[in-house]
Design an enzyme around this catalytic site. Sequence first.
Site, PDB file in Angstrom:
ATOM      1  N   HIS A  86       2.092   0.949  -6.382  1.00 44.57           N
ATOM      2  CA  HIS A  86       2.677  -0.279  -6.943  1.00 44.57           C
ATOM      3  C   HIS A  86       3.204  -1.203  -5.844  1.00 44.57           C
ATOM      4  O   HIS A  86       3.415  -2.388  -6.092  1.00 44.57           O
ATOM      5  CB  HIS A  86       3.720   0.024  -8.026  1.00 44.57           C
ATOM      6  CG  HIS A  86       5.065   0.459  -7.543  1.00 44.57           C
ATOM      7  ND1 HIS A  86       5.455   1.780  -7.479  1.00 44.57           N
ATOM      8  CD2 HIS A  86       6.141  -0.252  -7.118  1.00 44.57           C
ATOM      9  CE1 HIS A  86       6.690   1.856  -7.032  1.00 44.57           C
ATOM     10  NE2 HIS A  86       7.138   0.638  -6.808  1.00 44.57           N
ATOM     11  N   ASP A 222       1.248   7.689  -7.477  1.00 47.66           N
ATOM     12  CA  ASP A 222       1.635   6.342  -7.042  1.00 47.66           C
ATOM     13  C   ASP A 222       1.627   6.180  -5.511  1.00 47.66           C
ATOM     14  O   ASP A 222       2.666   6.131  -4.868  1.00 47.66           O
ATOM     15  CB  ASP A 222       3.031   6.037  -7.599  1.00 47.66           C
ATOM     16  CG  ASP A 222       3.346   4.550  -7.604  1.00 47.66           C
ATOM     17  OD1 ASP A 222       2.653   3.787  -6.902  1.00 47.66           O
ATOM     18  OD2 ASP A 222       4.291   4.147  -8.306  1.00 47.66           O
ATOM     19  N   SER A 651      11.034   2.318  -3.052  1.00 50.14           N
ATOM     20  CA  SER A 651       9.664   2.663  -3.384  1.00 50.14           C
ATOM     21  C   SER A 651       8.871   2.843  -2.112  1.00 50.14           C
ATOM     22  O   SER A 651       8.933   2.005  -1.222  1.00 50.14           O
ATOM     23  CB  SER A 651       9.016   1.563  -4.208  1.00 50.14           C
ATOM     24  OG  SER A 651       9.305   1.787  -5.545  1.00 50.14           O
TER      25      SER A 651
END
Length: 716
Positions: A86, A222, A651
Amino acid sequence: MIRKLLLYTLISGLFVPSVFSRDGMWIPSLLKKYNIEEMQRMGFRLTAEDVYDINNASMKDAVVQFGGGCTGELISGEGLLITNHHCGYGQIQRHSSIEHDYLTDGFWAKSRAEELACPGLTVSFLERMEDVTATVLQGTDTISNPVRKSDRIRLNSGALEREAANGGKFRAMVRPLFYGNQYFLHVYKIYTDVRLVGAPPSSIGKFGGDTDNWVWPRHTGDFSLFRIYAGKDNEPASYSKENVPFKPKKFLTISLKGVETGDFTMVFGYPGRTTQYLTSEGVNLIMNQRDPDRIGVRDIKLEIMDRYMKKDPVVRIQYAAKYAGVSNAWKKWQGEILGLKKNNAVAKKQQFEAAFKNWAELNNLWENKYREVLSGLQTAQTSYAPFARASDYYAEIVNGGVEIFSLAKTIQDNLKGLQNQKEVTSEWRSALLRQVGRFYRESYQPLDEELFDRLLPVLNSKVDPSFLPEQFKTMMAKNTSATALSAFYQKSMLADSVRLLALIRTAKADKLNKISKDPMMILNSELRKKYEEEIQPKVVAMEAGIEAGMKLWMEGIMQLEKGKALYPDANSTLRVSYGKVEGFMPTDGVLYKPYTTLDGVMQKFNPAIEDYAVPPGLKDLYDKKDYGRYGEKGKLPVCFVASNHTSGGNSGSPVVNFNGELIGVNFDRCWEGTMSDVMYDPEICRNIILDIRYALFVIDKYAGAGYLLEEMKLAN
Ligand code: ARG
Ligand code: GLU
């Protein structure tokens, strides 16, 4: 004395509730002072210098801020970097088309030559950080006027930054900590040639989609891979074929050994923003006004985008990243409200404030100091509320949201540039053509029209009329239906791409200047003018007032907690969080295990639901249980959770084990604990981590890109 002690433990209990301080985003250069002993007690075997050192290569040299808002880590001596899918999503999307749909199919560069340039993408390495409080505050104690005081602080900081930038070699930034009770200088080296190396298909990298986002148990692969390139001297260089893979001072060794409940974990990355020290009114404003306001607008945006994206695959690619962005915060805010309510956050803050008052009274600090500080802060929050509301709706609708407003702004800015020129230069034309062309490529007019029709009435009804320009109110009074608003939109020259592009290509200056008479251009500039002239300055001033109050409040908390290590709120600078692998009880009677496996992917698999599609190749490997060296006891690990205090920006952060080896990549938090930006609760706040073994399995077994593993270093 006993009473004092009792009180002290009572108050402290509200802050540090566990034996191990599993909460906290700590400053890497201060680990030695505050944390390393505890980290080692929890199982960490490295030293503080192994994590952060300015004289020798240390773990910090393997961690980068990726783009503006994510983290990434080096995993080879040749500049290979891993971050989240992402985080790379916008780049993957920009390289995608119907013919080469890397979002859907994934992408793997078969050789260095196939790696895809990503203009605009940067990675920043922290060279050093340094406490510069004394220098920043030099000469400020004699200044009582707050504006002059902050001018002086800015001046002092600017001088430090200029010096540290070393003639442009570095980017240096002074940032306040603890609301200006401390200042730190951060010096970065920024690399600008970063290329896309690999990404799994969305059915792996985004498995579970927005349905599973922020939720445990999770089964998302991810991750994506990039490579940093440098000039021949290993220094930053803008994109060139001649550039060579960057040689980092340090990269992370990968461990395939996996994790068990109770194992030490450390996250090293760039959390964006938290507000742990707010007063009760501050928390109240977030959970009862700001979050609900923004959720309401985004409900509408998402419904519209979703409908058009489902109808047309081109629109799906165009809006994939936009949708994910809107949806991500929208969902988090909902979790945040639930968590804060369930946790009685406002009551807890009030309790703390009462305890603080007792402490201050005992120390003669209440009447002559903190009474005023606290009540000042509480009233400041209350008077800030209507401005925050206006500002949130403008942000969601005008400054972001209705897309034609951003086109109008682009044109307006360019026309301003034209005013000082007699002749329209071809540079001016081509620059504007590029921006406008990109706008039309990346947006879909029917969708934007509907955003316009549905969101303008929201702005009109939710924001106090005194915050809205007359021209807008008149326009809204005239156009009371969606059809009428659509007609207004369509009549604009900006809605006619062919005509507008032709004008920009050929028209003379006077004709170009006339574009600003277009009703959409006027609407946009009136709205922005109102915002920029009457709302924003007040918001800025009020926020500065709150900050000034918070500085004193924070100073009080620091005195009260004297002797105890406190961590400053996140501010997009490099931090360390440590904790352990552990599940949690989301609700009474339910216990979550801390890890998931590929079995769970298959249990969720449903070809009829896009979020739960599974690529055939993955299913085959599952059927054959062909997990190679990445499996454990016949299962393939996918994700795990741990108690590391993280936030947006973390992230892509490396998650390392007791030996400092990479065991996972951080990518999310659990639903029940999303309130942790405002109030962290070690019992239920968990970060979600991609198990590195799943990433390597996908690269090696699924994608057949095992050659990428050759440059990585696996621990034995
Ligand atoms: N919640 C994670 C974060 O805050 C992941 C977001 C991306 N995933 C998504 N389905 N939108 O960034
Ligand atoms: N997904 C988040 C990000 O982009 C990290 C998760 C969080 O907010 O904790 O930074």
